[in-house]
Design a protein around this motif. Structure first.
Motif, short mmCIF file in Angstrom:
data_model
loop_
_atom_site.label_atom_id
_atom_site.label_comp_id
_atom_site.label_asym_id
_atom_site.label_seq_id
_atom_site.Cartn_x
_atom_site.Cartn_y
_atom_site.Cartn_z
N GLY A 92 9.98 7.18 -9.11
CA GLY A 92 10.98 6.19 -9.50
C GLY A 92 10.39 5.00 -10.24
O GLY A 92 10.92 3.90 -10.16
N GLY A 93 9.30 5.20 -10.96
CA GLY A 93 8.66 4.11 -11.70
C GLY A 93 7.71 3.26 -10.88
O GLY A 93 7.07 2.36 -11.41
N LYS A 94 7.62 3.52 -9.59
CA LYS A 94 6.73 2.74 -8.74
C LYS A 94 5.34 3.34 -8.75
O LYS A 94 5.16 4.54 -8.87
N VAL A 95 4.34 2.48 -8.59
CA VAL A 95 2.94 2.91 -8.67
C VAL A 95 2.43 3.24 -7.27
O VAL A 95 2.77 2.58 -6.29
N ALA A 96 1.59 4.27 -7.20
CA ALA A 96 0.92 4.63 -5.95
C ALA A 96 -0.55 4.89 -6.25
O ALA A 96 -0.91 5.37 -7.33
N THR A 97 -1.40 4.55 -5.33
CA THR A 97 -2.83 4.84 -5.42
C THR A 97 -3.08 6.14 -4.69
O THR A 97 -2.69 6.29 -3.53
N VAL A 98 -3.72 7.10 -5.39
CA VAL A 98 -3.96 8.42 -4.80
C VAL A 98 -5.46 8.64 -4.72
O VAL A 98 -6.17 8.52 -5.72
N VAL A 104 0.38 -1.65 3.65
CA VAL A 104 1.49 -0.90 3.07
C VAL A 104 1.59 0.47 3.72
O VAL A 104 0.75 0.85 4.52
N GLY A 105 2.59 1.23 3.30
CA GLY A 105 2.77 2.58 3.81
C GLY A 105 2.06 3.59 2.94
O GLY A 105 1.48 3.26 1.90
N GLY A 106 2.13 4.82 3.34
CA GLY A 106 1.52 5.90 2.58
C GLY A 106 1.54 7.19 3.38
O GLY A 106 2.20 7.27 4.42
N SER A 107 0.85 8.18 2.87
CA SER A 107 0.81 9.47 3.56
C SER A 107 -0.52 10.15 3.30
O SER A 107 -1.26 9.76 2.40
N ALA A 108 -0.79 11.19 4.09
CA ALA A 108 -2.02 11.96 3.94
C ALA A 108 -1.68 13.42 4.15
O ALA A 108 -1.20 13.80 5.21
N LYS A 109 -1.90 14.24 3.11
CA LYS A 109 -1.69 15.67 3.22
C LYS A 109 -2.39 16.36 2.06
O LYS A 109 -2.65 15.75 1.02
N ASP A 110 -2.71 17.64 2.26
CA ASP A 110 -3.36 18.45 1.23
C ASP A 110 -4.63 17.80 0.69
O ASP A 110 -4.88 17.81 -0.52
N ASN A 111 -5.42 17.20 1.57
CA ASN A 111 -6.69 16.54 1.21
C ASN A 111 -6.50 15.41 0.20
O ASN A 111 -7.39 15.11 -0.58
N GLU A 112 -5.34 14.78 0.23
CA GLU A 112 -5.05 13.61 -0.60
C GLU A 112 -4.49 12.50 0.27
O GLU A 112 -3.77 12.76 1.23
N ILE A 113 -4.82 11.28 -0.11
CA ILE A 113 -4.26 10.11 0.56
C ILE A 113 -3.45 9.35 -0.48
O ILE A 113 -3.97 9.02 -1.55
N ILE A 114 -2.19 9.09 -0.17
CA ILE A 114 -1.31 8.37 -1.09
C ILE A 114 -0.98 7.03 -0.45
O ILE A 114 -0.46 6.97 0.66
N ILE A 115 -1.31 5.95 -1.16
CA ILE A 115 -1.06 4.60 -0.70
C ILE A 115 -0.05 3.96 -1.65
O ILE A 115 -0.23 3.99 -2.87
N GLN A 116 1.01 3.36 -1.11
CA GLN A 116 2.04 2.76 -1.94
C GLN A 116 1.51 1.50 -2.59
O GLN A 116 0.98 0.62 -1.93
N GLY A 117 1.61 1.42 -3.93
CA GLY A 117 1.21 0.23 -4.66
C GLY A 117 -0.13 0.41 -5.37
O GLY A 117 -0.83 1.39 -5.19
#
Length: 116
Positions: free
Chosen positions: A51-57, A81-94
């Motif tokens: 949705g146009g928002k940036v995430a650090t992966v 901030v929030g985020g998730s971890a799956k499939d050997n990737e970490i996603i951090i919001q922002g």
């Protein structure tokens, strides 16, 4: 015309046994996590399908899911901030790529900046 089944994989992993003494053994072993100095991580910025928002992966983590989730929790706490971890990737919001890279380097990880 019915499809021919050439292997058990064609059944989708489902197998029926008439052996009353059959025991299911899960042979999946926990993957051992290498030390941080042996890890080669990549830090990306991503805004596709968000949705146009940036995430650090953070990509390239090698190890078991518990260690991945523990590192993810540390990074989320660091950035607040929030985020998730799956499939050997970490996603951090922002956009926290520089802050995360500094933290990972201090922890002993080898981190490569990927993209602009």
């Amino acid at each position: 015309m019915a499809k021919k089944i050439n292997s058990l994989d064609a059944l989708g992993g489902f197998v029926f046994s008439t052996n009353k003494d059959f025991e299911l053994h899960n042979n999946e072993e926990q993957q051992e996590t290498p030390s941080p100095s042996q890890q080669k991580l990549e830090a990306h910025l991503d805004k596709k399908n968000r949705g146009g928002k940036v995430a650090t992966v953070i990509k390239g983590f090698v190890g078991n899911d518990e260690d991945l989730k523990a590192l993810s929790k540390q990074l989320k706490t660091l950035c607040g901030v929030g985020g998730s971890a799956k499939d050997n990737e970490i996603i951090i919001q922002g956009n926290f790529r520089d802050k995360i890279m500094d933290f990972l380097v201090k922890e002993g990880y080898k981190v490569k900046r990927v993209g602009g």
